[in-house]
Design an enzyme around this catalytic site. Structure first.
Site, mmCIF file in Angstrom:
data_model
loop_
_atom_site.group_PDB
_atom_site.id
_atom_site.type_symbol
_atom_site.label_atom_id
_atom_site.label_comp_id
_atom_site.label_asym_id
_atom_site.label_seq_id
_atom_site.Cartn_x
_atom_site.Cartn_y
_atom_site.Cartn_z
ATOM 1 N N ASP A 169 0.859 -1.184 0.000
ATOM 2 C CA ASP A 169 0.000 0.000 0.000
ATOM 3 C C ASP A 169 0.895 1.234 0.000
ATOM 4 O O ASP A 169 1.862 1.319 0.775
ATOM 5 C CB ASP A 169 -0.902 -0.011 1.237
ATOM 6 C CG ASP A 169 -2.002 1.039 1.161
ATOM 7 O OD1 ASP A 169 -1.683 2.231 0.970
ATOM 8 O OD2 ASP A 169 -3.171 0.674 1.296
ATOM 9 N N ILE A 170 0.564 2.204 -0.875
ATOM 10 C CA ILE A 170 1.406 3.396 -1.009
ATOM 11 C C ILE A 170 1.325 4.292 0.233
ATOM 12 O O ILE A 170 2.216 5.118 0.469
ATOM 13 C CB ILE A 170 1.001 4.178 -2.295
ATOM 14 C CG1 ILE A 170 2.150 5.035 -2.799
ATOM 15 C CG2 ILE A 170 -0.266 4.998 -2.087
ATOM 16 C CD1 ILE A 170 1.947 5.554 -4.205
ATOM 17 N N HIS A 225 -10.338 -5.324 -2.480
ATOM 18 C CA HIS A 225 -8.994 -5.555 -1.954
ATOM 19 C C HIS A 225 -9.051 -5.829 -0.463
ATOM 20 O O HIS A 225 -9.917 -5.297 0.240
ATOM 21 C CB HIS A 225 -8.070 -4.359 -2.230
ATOM 22 C CG HIS A 225 -8.621 -3.045 -1.782
ATOM 23 N ND1 HIS A 225 -9.551 -2.338 -2.513
ATOM 24 C CD2 HIS A 225 -8.376 -2.303 -0.667
ATOM 25 C CE1 HIS A 225 -9.848 -1.222 -1.869
ATOM 26 N NE2 HIS A 225 -9.151 -1.185 -0.737
ATOM 27 N N GLN A 282 -14.289 2.990 1.862
ATOM 28 C CA GLN A 282 -13.602 2.502 0.664
ATOM 29 C C GLN A 282 -13.295 3.662 -0.278
ATOM 30 O O GLN A 282 -14.161 4.498 -0.538
ATOM 31 C CB GLN A 282 -14.471 1.466 -0.069
ATOM 32 C CG GLN A 282 -13.752 0.813 -1.239
ATOM 33 C CD GLN A 282 -14.640 -0.174 -1.991
ATOM 34 O OE1 GLN A 282 -15.861 -0.150 -1.860
ATOM 35 N NE2 GLN A 282 -14.030 -1.039 -2.780
#
Ligand code: 5GP
Ligand code: ZN
Length: 139
Positions: free
Chosen positions: A31-32, A100, A94
């Protein structure tokens, strides 16, 4: 592939990602914006959303990879615990509408705290009534 879907673009290699795991159906990548460093996302390569529109065989593959990643975070990062999260809809927080699972390594010293504010039912019957309503809606 769904047009303008960030995660479909990651699957297609149009947006770079730090991959952790890949097979024919599933991709896992960092995850960024990690809640805790090592925070990983597990997605199907095919676009589905939300969980209720995702076929059960796909969900089974996703959860199997979630388990692998959780174990690898424990073994490789020495995570002492793991959170698994999955959001559906903006009301649930979300942001990216391609299903995901978040797999988040946890450490006693990581400093993260969930805002988990447990509430109470108004009266003893309310909880039973809600259970009955959801039960009646099961297909
Ligand atoms: P959601 O709130 O939809 O469950 O979470 C979406 C997650 O996707 C967020 O944690 C966010 O940091 C991550 N994310 C959004 N855009 C990108 C991206 O381009 N690359 C990566 N690796 N993660 C992203
Ligand atoms: Zn997508």
């Amino acid at each position: 592939m769904s047009a303008n879907c960030i995660f479909c673009k990651i699957v297609a290699g149009k947006i770079p990602s730090a991959k952790v795991y890949e097979d024919a159906d599933v991709l896992a990548f960092m995850d960024i914006g990690p809640i805790v460093k090592g925070h990983t996302l597990v997605i199907p390569k095919q676009h589905f959303d939300p969980i209720t529109a995702t076929p059960e065989p796909v969900l089974a593959k996703l959860v199997a990879v979630v388990k692998k990643i959780a174990q690898a975070q424990m073994n490789g990062l020495r995570a002492e615990g793991v959170n698994v999260m999955q959001m559906n809809g903006a009301a649930a927080g979300q942001v990216v509408p391609h299903i995901h699972f978040h797999v988040i390594p946890r450490f006693a010293t990581d400093g993260h705290r969930w805002n988990w504010a447990a509430k109470q039912y108004d009266d003893p019957n309310e909880m039973k009534q809600l259970a009955a309503t959801v039960q009646a809606a099961l297909k």
